[in-house]
Enzyme design. Structure first.
Site, PDB file in Angstrom:
ATOM      1  N   ASP A  18      26.841 -30.871  29.531  1.00  0.00           N
ATOM      2  CA  ASP A  18      25.570 -30.427  30.108  1.00  0.00           C
ATOM      3  C   ASP A  18      24.640 -31.634  30.254  1.00  0.00           C
ATOM      4  O   ASP A  18      23.658 -31.771  29.530  1.00  0.00           O
ATOM      5  CB  ASP A  18      24.938 -29.337  29.217  1.00  0.00           C
ATOM      6  CG  ASP A  18      25.823 -28.090  29.140  1.00  0.00           C
ATOM      7  OD1 ASP A  18      26.435 -27.733  30.159  1.00  0.00           O
ATOM      8  OD2 ASP A  18      25.891 -27.479  28.060  1.00  0.00           O
ATOM      9  N   LYS A  69      31.647 -18.903  36.238  1.00  0.00           N
ATOM     10  CA  LYS A  69      31.565 -17.437  36.039  1.00  0.00           C
ATOM     11  C   LYS A  69      31.448 -16.688  37.361  1.00  0.00           C
ATOM     12  O   LYS A  69      30.460 -16.008  37.634  1.00  0.00           O
ATOM     13  CB  LYS A  69      30.384 -17.078  35.129  1.00  0.00           C
ATOM     14  CG  LYS A  69      30.436 -17.735  33.754  1.00  0.00           C
ATOM     15  CD  LYS A  69      29.263 -17.289  32.900  1.00  0.00           C
ATOM     16  CE  LYS A  69      29.250 -17.941  31.529  1.00  0.00           C
ATOM     17  NZ  LYS A  69      28.870 -19.372  31.530  1.00  0.00           N
ATOM     18  N   ASP A  72      31.869 -11.584  42.421  1.00  0.00           N
ATOM     19  CA  ASP A  72      31.571 -11.256  43.825  1.00  0.00           C
ATOM     20  C   ASP A  72      32.636 -10.274  44.289  1.00  0.00           C
ATOM     21  O   ASP A  72      33.429  -9.782  43.466  1.00  0.00           O
ATOM     22  CB  ASP A  72      31.575 -12.557  44.650  1.00  0.00           C
ATOM     23  CG  ASP A  72      30.600 -12.497  45.829  1.00  0.00           C
ATOM     24  OD1 ASP A  72      30.620 -11.484  46.557  1.00  0.00           O
ATOM     25  OD2 ASP A  72      29.823 -13.452  46.010  1.00  0.00           O
ATOM     26  N   ILE A  73      32.702 -10.001  45.590  1.00  0.00           N
ATOM     27  CA  ILE A  73      33.759  -9.104  46.061  1.00  0.00           C
ATOM     28  C   ILE A  73      35.114  -9.802  45.876  1.00  0.00           C
ATOM     29  O   ILE A  73      35.176 -11.042  45.838  1.00  0.00           O
ATOM     30  CB  ILE A  73      33.538  -8.688  47.538  1.00  0.00           C
ATOM     31  CG1 ILE A  73      33.510  -9.913  48.447  1.00  0.00           C
ATOM     32  CG2 ILE A  73      32.278  -7.846  47.685  1.00  0.00           C
ATOM     33  CD1 ILE A  73      33.523  -9.572  49.934  1.00  0.00           C
ATOM     34  N   ASN A  75      37.725 -10.581  47.616  1.00  0.00           N
ATOM     35  CA  ASN A  75      38.172 -11.616  48.546  1.00  0.00           C
ATOM     36  C   ASN A  75      37.416 -12.931  48.326  1.00  0.00           C
ATOM     37  O   ASN A  75      38.015 -14.006  48.316  1.00  0.00           O
ATOM     38  CB  ASN A  75      37.978 -11.131  49.990  1.00  0.00           C
ATOM     39  CG  ASN A  75      38.504 -12.151  50.983  1.00  0.00           C
ATOM     40  OD1 ASN A  75      39.681 -12.499  50.971  1.00  0.00           O
ATOM     41  ND2 ASN A  75      37.618 -12.666  51.822  1.00  0.00           N
ATOM     42  N   THR A  76      36.127 -12.843  48.103  1.00  0.00           N
ATOM     43  CA  THR A  76      35.315 -14.058  47.917  1.00  0.00           C
ATOM     44  C   THR A  76      35.708 -14.782  46.635  1.00  0.00           C
ATOM     45  O   THR A  76      35.843 -16.008  46.621  1.00  0.00           O
ATOM     46  CB  THR A  76      33.812 -13.679  47.885  1.00  0.00           C
ATOM     47  OG1 THR A  76      33.512 -13.055  49.128  1.00  0.00           O
ATOM     48  CG2 THR A  76      32.930 -14.885  47.683  1.00  0.00           C
ATOM     49  N   ARG A 192      28.439 -24.083  15.381  1.00  0.00           N
ATOM     50  CA  ARG A 192      27.498 -24.925  14.635  1.00  0.00           C
ATOM     51  C   ARG A 192      28.028 -25.113  13.219  1.00  0.00           C
ATOM     52  O   ARG A 192      28.704 -24.223  12.686  1.00  0.00           O
ATOM     53  CB  ARG A 192      26.110 -24.268  14.555  1.00  0.00           C
ATOM     54  CG  ARG A 192      25.376 -24.168  15.898  1.00  0.00           C
ATOM     55  CD  ARG A 192      25.007 -25.551  16.446  1.00  0.00           C
ATOM     56  NE  ARG A 192      24.298 -25.493  17.701  1.00  0.00           N
ATOM     57  CZ  ARG A 192      24.877 -25.426  18.907  1.00  0.00           C
ATOM     58  NH1 ARG A 192      26.191 -25.378  19.031  1.00  0.00           N
ATOM     59  NH2 ARG A 192      24.138 -25.425  19.991  1.00  0.00           N
ATOM     60  N   ARG A 223      25.719 -29.567  22.188  1.00  0.00           N
ATOM     61  CA  ARG A 223      24.647 -30.304  21.514  1.00  0.00           C
ATOM     62  C   ARG A 223      25.003 -30.901  20.159  1.00  0.00           C
ATOM     63  O   ARG A 223      24.560 -32.015  19.860  1.00  0.00           O
ATOM     64  CB  ARG A 223      23.388 -29.430  21.421  1.00  0.00           C
ATOM     65  CG  ARG A 223      22.669 -29.357  22.748  1.00  0.00           C
ATOM     66  CD  ARG A 223      21.712 -28.220  22.823  1.00  0.00           C
ATOM     67  NE  ARG A 223      22.411 -26.939  22.823  1.00  0.00           N
ATOM     68  CZ  ARG A 223      21.806 -25.755  22.958  1.00  0.00           C
ATOM     69  NH1 ARG A 223      20.501 -25.707  23.087  1.00  0.00           N
ATOM     70  NH2 ARG A 223      22.509 -24.645  22.969  1.00  0.00           N
TER      71      ARG A 223
HETATM   72  O1  C5P Z   1      25.186 -27.134  23.174  1.00  0.00           O
HETATM   73  P1  C5P Z   1      26.041 -25.983  22.788  1.00  0.00           P
HETATM   74  O2  C5P Z   1      27.145 -26.313  21.816  1.00  0.00           O
HETATM   75  O3  C5P Z   1      25.251 -24.767  22.391  1.00  0.00           O
HETATM   76  O4  C5P Z   1      26.806 -25.643  24.159  1.00  0.00           O
HETATM   77  C1  C5P Z   1      27.579 -24.511  24.343  1.00  0.00           C
HETATM   78  C2  C5P Z   1      28.009 -24.434  25.770  1.00  0.00           C
HETATM   79  O5  C5P Z   1      28.639 -23.186  25.976  1.00  0.00           O
HETATM   80  C3  C5P Z   1      26.864 -24.501  26.768  1.00  0.00           C
HETATM   81  O6  C5P Z   1      27.359 -25.167  27.931  1.00  0.00           O
HETATM   82  C4  C5P Z   1      26.557 -23.066  27.067  1.00  0.00           C
HETATM   83  O7  C5P Z   1      26.054 -22.871  28.358  1.00  0.00           O
HETATM   84  C5  C5P Z   1      27.929 -22.425  26.941  1.00  0.00           C
HETATM   85  N1  C5P Z   1      27.925 -21.024  26.587  1.00  0.00           N
HETATM   86  C6  C5P Z   1      27.325 -20.519  25.438  1.00  0.00           C
HETATM   87  N2  C5P Z   1      27.375 -19.195  25.149  1.00  0.00           N
HETATM   88  C7  C5P Z   1      28.008 -18.356  25.966  1.00  0.00           C
HETATM   89  C8  C5P Z   1      28.621 -18.840  27.110  1.00  0.00           C
HETATM   90  C9  C5P Z   1      28.565 -20.186  27.382  1.00  0.00           C
HETATM   91  O8  C5P Z   1      26.755 -21.274  24.675  1.00  0.00           O
HETATM   92  N3  C5P Z   1      28.052 -17.081  25.660  1.00  0.00           N
END
Ligand code: C5P
Length: 249
Positions: A18, A69, A72-73, A75-76, A192, A223
């Protein structure tokens, strides 16, 4: 009890790329190549930079999880899935709430496109319920039942429609593993350290060790690595936790 090599444990760590610019993103790719298994490119980076960022990461021999993520329909989404395969992504996702037909047609399109191009089939993931939604939000939208019930229902639907796996909150891993069997892939963000005070905006978290022990196949970490004084040391610590988590299963 099962043991895996350090390389296999690295492969299970997905770094959430990110970043704010191409230069910053590529600095992380240079630093972390060989220390993580995949780089996750999300809506922000892809919308700002387009396919070039995918091509640059792939050109360095690294794997990409395209986290757009799609919803959509049928086909798309099927055509978008083919475009993702054309870019060479190794993993991508759709919303399970797009329904069976959307998933089925996109899985067929993606896998047959990979065959035609002589590429490996990508991991096709379905997102069940966004972790930003709680029971009240679901009721407001008009869904019946609580988040846990909907997560399992949508995961089963995705599995039946041919998806390779789901993206799941750390707290849903155990239930999903029980309901979906051992082969369905579970990818888990919201990781975490158990003793970490600053959890950013993540509330329902588990440590890498706990998530893998519960049954996650891949964990997504952003992060905790990006903000670390020594990002490589954090990667190595997480990889160690992944190895320990597998051994404790
Ligand atoms: O920085 P962090 O470890 O929180 O990043 C987690 C990543 O996973 C981010 O890119 C966040 O958008 C993504 N994510 C999330 N929770 C979800 C789906 C995706 O934290 N339910």
């Amino acid at each position: 009890m099962k043991n895996i090599s350090n390389r296999q444990a690295c492969d299970k760590l997905i770094f959430a790329l990110d970043a704010a610019s191409y230069e910053e993103a590529m600095k992380w790719v240079e630093l972390l190549s060989g220390h993580v298994g995949m780089f996750k490119v999300g809506k922000e980076l892809f919308t700002a930079l387009g396919p070039q960022i995918i091509k640059s990461i792939k050109a360095r021999g690294q794997k990409v999880f395209l986290d757009l993520k799609f919803h959509d329909i049928p086909n798309t989404v099927a055509r978008a899935a083919e475009a993702a395969v054309g870019l060479g992504v190794d993993m991508f996702n759709v919303h399970a709430s797009g329904g069976s037909r959307m998933i089925q047609e996109s899985v067929d399109a993606a896998f047959s496109c990979a065959g035609k191009l002589g590429k490996a089939k990508p991991v096709f993931l379905a997102v069940t319920v966004l972790t930003s939604l709680n029971d009240d939000d679901l009721a407001e939208i008009g869904f019946q039942g609580n988040t846990g019930e909907l997560v399992v229902r949508l995961a089963k639907l995705a599995q039946k429609a041919g998806a390779s796996g789901v993206v799941a909150s750390p707290l849903d891993i155990a239930l999903l593993r029980k309901s979906l069997g051992g082969d369905f892939i579970i990818v888990t963000p919201g990781i975490r350290g158990a003793d970490e005070k600053a959890k950013d905006d993540q509330k329902r978290t588990l440590s890498a060790y706990e998530a893998v022990k519960e049954g996650a196949d891949y964990i997504v970490v952003g992060r905790p690595i990006r903000k670390a004084e020594d990002p490589l040391a954090v990667c190595r610590q997480i990889v160690g936790e992944i190895e320990a988590g597998i051994a404790a299963r």
